[in-house]
Design an enzyme around this catalytic site. Structure first.
Site, PDB file in Angstrom:
ATOM      1  N   LYS A  56      33.283 -74.481 -36.720  1.00 40.38           N
ATOM      2  CA  LYS A  56      33.541 -73.310 -37.699  1.00 40.38           C
ATOM      3  C   LYS A  56      34.710 -72.523 -36.746  1.00 40.38           C
ATOM      4  O   LYS A  56      34.567 -72.068 -35.702  1.00 40.38           O
ATOM      5  CB  LYS A  56      32.760 -72.238 -37.780  1.00 40.38           C
ATOM      6  CG  LYS A  56      31.582 -72.839 -38.872  1.00 40.38           C
ATOM      7  CD  LYS A  56      30.465 -71.922 -38.972  1.00 40.38           C
ATOM      8  CE  LYS A  56      30.705 -70.715 -39.856  1.00 40.38           C
ATOM      9  NZ  LYS A  56      29.674 -69.756 -40.053  1.00 40.38           N
TER      10      LYS A  56
HETATM   11  O1  G3P Z   1      27.932 -67.094 -41.074  1.00 41.88           O
HETATM   12  C1  G3P Z   1      28.640 -66.137 -42.032  1.00 41.88           C
HETATM   13  C2  G3P Z   1      27.818 -65.521 -42.817  1.00 41.88           C
HETATM   14  O2  G3P Z   1      26.888 -66.203 -43.374  1.00 41.88           O
HETATM   15  C3  G3P Z   1      27.357 -63.958 -42.029  1.00 41.88           C
HETATM   16  O3  G3P Z   1      26.528 -63.564 -42.912  1.00 41.88           O
HETATM   17  O4  G3P Z   1      24.692 -62.101 -43.538  1.00 41.88           O
HETATM   18  O5  G3P Z   1      25.862 -61.934 -41.265  1.00 41.88           O
HETATM   19  O6  G3P Z   1      27.002 -60.997 -43.524  1.00 41.88           O
HETATM   20  P1  G3P Z   1      26.026 -61.990 -42.644  1.00 41.88           P
END
Ligand code: G3P
Length: 223
Positions: free
Chosen positions: A86
């Site tokens: 990533k």
């Molecule tokens: O990994 C990327 C994404 O899923 C992050 O999610 O919940 O931290 O906004 P969040």
């Protein structure tokens, strides 16, 4: 449509794999740091739990193409498995995507908030792009509209890059992203389990069992 688990919690991953049709696990530095464990061992453990058929997405921390490439090689050598690197969609990240694709790495471009970021990452060779739906919604953006526009661009230009929609906090965000044609979603186990929840499903099952018991004096089908 693919469903990923967005967690590094081994118990959630074991439970998710046991019950649901899971294509793999996505992580980011915050998700890994939350576990407060040796991260190489933790990622190897996750790889062991999900097996080599399922994808494991691991994010780099570097902010120069040189460091991102070094980290990608380290991840490949020290963790292995069906790895997707990533890479955030900064300028140096796009350069790194081009370099790493030529070397045969699988790439997920991440930290995406606009359709144009997704388009550039796709043209650079990313296998997946990961737009963050809830983080956009949180600041009065429209996360689902970003998914819609990325899908439109990928369709217009016949790009094979897949949309791995991320950052979900509720079922409605997942549903609307699915309707827009997101190829994959990555979810916490909690949001995933909420996809199945409906009070009428629960009350229907309760009534089925009560009616059966009233007539047959037993609660199962097997005599
Ligand atoms: O990994 C990327 C994404 O899923 C992050 O999610 O919940 O931290 O906004 P969040």
């Amino acid at each position: 449509m693919l469903i990923f688990l967005d967690t590094a919690d081994i118990n959630s991953i074991k439970k998710g794999i046991e019950y649901y049709p899971i294509a793999g696990v996505t992580t980011n530095p915050t998700i890994i740091a939350r576990e407060n464990k040796d991260y190489v061992e933790l990622l190897k453990d996750i790889g062991g739990v999900i097996g080599k058929d399922k994808m494991l997405h691991i994010q780099v921390l570097g902010t120069t193409a040189e460091n991102i490439v070094k980290e990608a090689n380290f991840i490949k050598d020290s963790i292995g498995g069906n790895i997707y690197i990533k890479i955030p969609v900064i300028k140096e990240g796009i350069k790194a995507i081009k370099i790493l694709k030529k070397k045969g790495f699988n790439i997920t471009a991440t930290a995406i908030f606009t359709p144009q970021q997704a388009l550039v990452a796709a043209l650079a060779g990313a296998d997946f792009v990961a737009p963050y739906v809830n983080r956009l919604d949180n600041i009065s953006g429209d996360g689902v509209n970003v998914i819609r526009e990325i899908k439109k661009l990928f369709d217009i230009y016949k790009l094979n890059t897949k949309i791995l929609a991320a950052s979900f906090k509720n079922v409605e965000q997942v549903h609307k992203s699915s309707l827009e044609g997101a190829h994959a979603v990555t979810l916490s186990l909690e949001v995933l389990e909420n996809l199945l929840y409906h009070p009428l499903t629960d009350s229907s099952i309760k009534t089925f069992i009560e009616d059966w018991e009233t007539t047959y004096n037993q609660t199962e089908f097997i005599k």
